[in-house]
Scaffold this motif. Structure first.
Motif, PDB file in Angstrom:
ATOM      1  N   LEU A  10       1.257  -1.346   0.225  1.00  0.00           N
ATOM      2  CA  LEU A  10       0.052  -0.311   0.272  1.00  0.00           C
ATOM      3  C   LEU A  10       0.918   1.444  -0.021  1.00  0.00           C
ATOM      4  O   LEU A  10       1.843   1.426   0.179  1.00  0.00           O
ATOM      5  N   ALA A  41      -6.049  -4.870 -13.548  1.00  0.00           N
ATOM      6  CA  ALA A  41      -6.723  -4.755 -12.100  1.00  0.00           C
ATOM      7  C   ALA A  41      -8.060  -5.308 -11.884  1.00  0.00           C
ATOM      8  O   ALA A  41      -8.441  -5.865 -13.394  1.00  0.00           O
ATOM      9  N   THR A  92      -3.384   0.927  -8.879  1.00  0.00           N
ATOM     10  CA  THR A  92      -3.038  -0.230  -8.168  1.00  0.00           C
ATOM     11  C   THR A  92      -4.074  -1.499  -8.965  1.00  0.00           C
ATOM     12  O   THR A  92      -4.896  -1.347 -10.050  1.00  0.00           O
ATOM     13  N   GLN A 120      -0.015  -7.903  -5.000  1.00  0.00           N
ATOM     14  CA  GLN A 120      -0.682  -6.526  -4.957  1.00  0.00           C
ATOM     15  C   GLN A 120      -0.178  -5.298  -4.556  1.00  0.00           C
ATOM     16  O   GLN A 120       0.980  -5.278  -4.215  1.00  0.00           O
ATOM     17  N   THR A 122      -1.285  -1.287  -4.483  1.00  0.00           N
ATOM     18  CA  THR A 122      -2.615  -0.506  -3.431  1.00  0.00           C
ATOM     19  C   THR A 122      -2.302   0.964  -3.725  1.00  0.00           C
ATOM     20  O   THR A 122      -1.265   1.269  -2.860  1.00  0.00           O
ATOM     21  N   ASN A 124      -3.507   4.746  -2.978  1.00  0.00           N
ATOM     22  CA  ASN A 124      -4.522   5.204  -1.935  1.00  0.00           C
ATOM     23  C   ASN A 124      -3.843   7.065  -2.246  1.00  0.00           C
ATOM     24  O   ASN A 124      -2.979   7.313  -2.255  1.00  0.00           O
TER      25      ASN A 124
END
Length: 125
Positions: A10, A41, A92, A120, A122, A124
């Motif tokens: 993240l 995605a 992402t 993964q 991600t 933000n």
């Protein structure tokens, strides 16, 4: 041949991540091995990002990300890295690496028999 991705996570918009793809079962220095990075995605098709071959260490990167993403290969570690800078929310996705004996070309994605499980990423706001 096995591929294991790492380095996802993240991150906030504008941040950076360095993904790694550890390849076992084939030695970069012994064979011309092409390793590519892809992402998928949710609800979208898989997208090719970048590729590099141990034959010439020449990187090929998709125009849409080439000013932010760079690929590199460590022959000694048998790894390929994807440096991602200035990350955006649209980055992402699950990021995969794939490998094949040979070179990077237009058919790499369809012919590459070896794929990792993905990591993964991600981004933000």
């Amino acid at each position: 041949v096995q591929l294991v991705e790492s380095g996802g996570g993240l991150v906030q918009v504008g941040g950076s991540l360095r993904l790694s793809c550890a390849v076992s079962g084939v030695t970069f220095g012994a064979y011309p091995v092409a390793v590519g990075w892809f992402r998928q995605a949710p609800g979208k098709e898989r997208e090719g990002l970048s590729c590099i071959s141990s034959r010439d260490n020449r990187p090929y990167t998709r125009d849409a990300v080439k000013d932010r993403f760079s690929i590199s290969m460590s022959l000694a570690a048998n790894q390929v890295h994807l440096q991602m800078d200035s990350l955006k929310p649209e980055d992402t996705a699950v990021y995969f690496c794939a490998a094949d004996i040979g070179d990077c070309d237009g058919k790499f994605e369809s012919r590459a028999p070896y794929w990792g499980q993905g990591t993964q990423v991600t981004v933000n706001l």
